[in-house]
Design an enzyme around this catalytic site. Structure first.
Site, PDB file in Angstrom:
ATOM      1  N   ASP A 201       0.805  -1.222   0.000  1.00  0.00           N
ATOM      2  CA  ASP A 201       0.000   0.000   0.000  1.00  0.00           C
ATOM      3  C   ASP A 201       0.843   1.279   0.000  1.00  0.00           C
ATOM      4  OD1 ASP A 201      -2.047  -1.805   0.308  1.00  0.00           O
ATOM      5  OD2 ASP A 201      -2.940  -0.812   2.057  1.00  0.00           O
TER       6      ASP A 201
ATOM      7  N   HIS B 273       3.710  -2.318   3.042  1.00  0.00           N
ATOM      8  CA  HIS B 273       3.739  -0.975   2.456  1.00  0.00           C
ATOM      9  C   HIS B 273       5.026  -0.775   1.660  1.00  0.00           C
ATOM     10  CE1 HIS B 273       0.865  -0.684   5.779  1.00  0.00           C
ATOM     11  NE2 HIS B 273       0.306   0.305   5.102  1.00  0.00           N
TER      12      HIS B 273
HETATM   13 ZN    ZN Z   1      -2.476   3.120   3.366  1.00  0.00          ZN
END
Ligand code: ZN
Length: 280
Positions: free
Chosen positions: A100, A245
């Site tokens: 992400d 991430h």
């Molecule tokens: Zn996020």
């Protein structure tokens, strides 16, 4: 890691996979977990653990990289959901890796390199403002068969926005994804896992299914490469969706962790796969 520790970990991975095997075939499961929260968010499997025959490691090189590309058809309309999907089901011994907040030119290329090295596809929930500055990375994701999902333009807490603001955050992001990746996204993930009715309704209007995750690596908190590796390997099970991430801070731990856990998962017999839309 010493060899004996590595073997122990692989056995543990296989045992975990067998224990929750039935959960992976029980249909899509929901829960009210939220993203970015300090609590560890491994979702409990529905029902008691079921026995399943020991999993047999098998080849993971299912598709050649050359000539493979992500599906580029227009998103179909989807029902208005009330909860995001937390895992994939009925897919055998598979897991879904998601990254992400990117793309970030400091980290995303390394993640793409590792995925390419092992011939594995992943899902990237990008922010529009990052995607706009790094269109070349979205093009690379498309070329290499990855899925790009919508993670809003500026990563706001959607529950604090008006419906019009949420629409704008989502629409602008889908526009830049279409331009740089070659297709509008079919998946949406709310920042911080903070979903609301407007987000589900607008996602449906825009042809996107809501996808959350099963295992949170907590890599956003830079807990150390070892912690991230352990979170993935301890949470490994059929149908699991892993949250990591590739942007939003120093993500060198996330980059290093992937290089470690990905070969372990593959050696343990898991196939890394892409989320698939349901037809109902
Ligand atoms: Zn996020």
């Amino acid at each position: 890691m010493k060899k004996d520790q590595s073997l122990t970990r692989r056995r543990a991975l296989l045992a975990g996979a067998a224990a929750v095997g039935a959960a992976g075939t029980a249909g899509l499961m929901y829960s009210g977990l939220s993203d970015g929260a300090p609590a560890r968010s491994a979702a409990p499997a529905a029902g008691p653990p079921a026995r399943q025959p020991a999993l047999k490691p098998s080849t993971y090189r299912l598709q050649p990289v050359a000539g493979y590309s992500a599906p580029h058809h227009a998103p179909a309309r989807v029902p208005v959901r009330h909860e995001p999907f937390l895992r994939m089901s009925g897919r055998g011994n598979t897991m879904v890796l998601t990254f992400d907040d990117g793309p970030d030119p400091r980290y995303t290329p390394h993640i793409l390199d590792t995925l390419a090295e092992y011939d594995v596809r992943a899902t990237f929930f990008v922010c529009g403002e990052m995607a706009d500055w790094n269109r070349d990375l979205l093009a690379r994701m498309s070329d290499e068969g990855h899925i790009v999902g919508n993670h809003t333009w500026s990563h706001p807490l959607l529950t604090k926005l008006t419906r019009g603001q949420i629409r704008s955050e989502m629409e602008r992001t889908s526009d830049v994804i279409e331009d740089a990746y070659g297709a509008r996204p079919q998946w949406f993930r709310a920042p911080y896992g903070a979903w609301n009715r407007a987000a589900f309704q607008l996602g449906s209007e825009m042809g996107m299914e809501p996808l959350a995750w099963t295992v949170d690596t907590l890599d956003w908190d830079t807990p150390g490469t070892r912690h991230i590796v352990n979170a993935v390997e301890d949470g490994a099970a059929p149908g699991v969706v892993v949250l990591s991430h590739d942007a939003g801070g120093d993500r060198s731990q996330s980059v290093r962790a992937l290089r470690e856990y990905l070969p372990h998962l593959l050696d343990s017999g898991y196939h890394m796969t892409l989320p698939r839309r349901r037809t109902t």
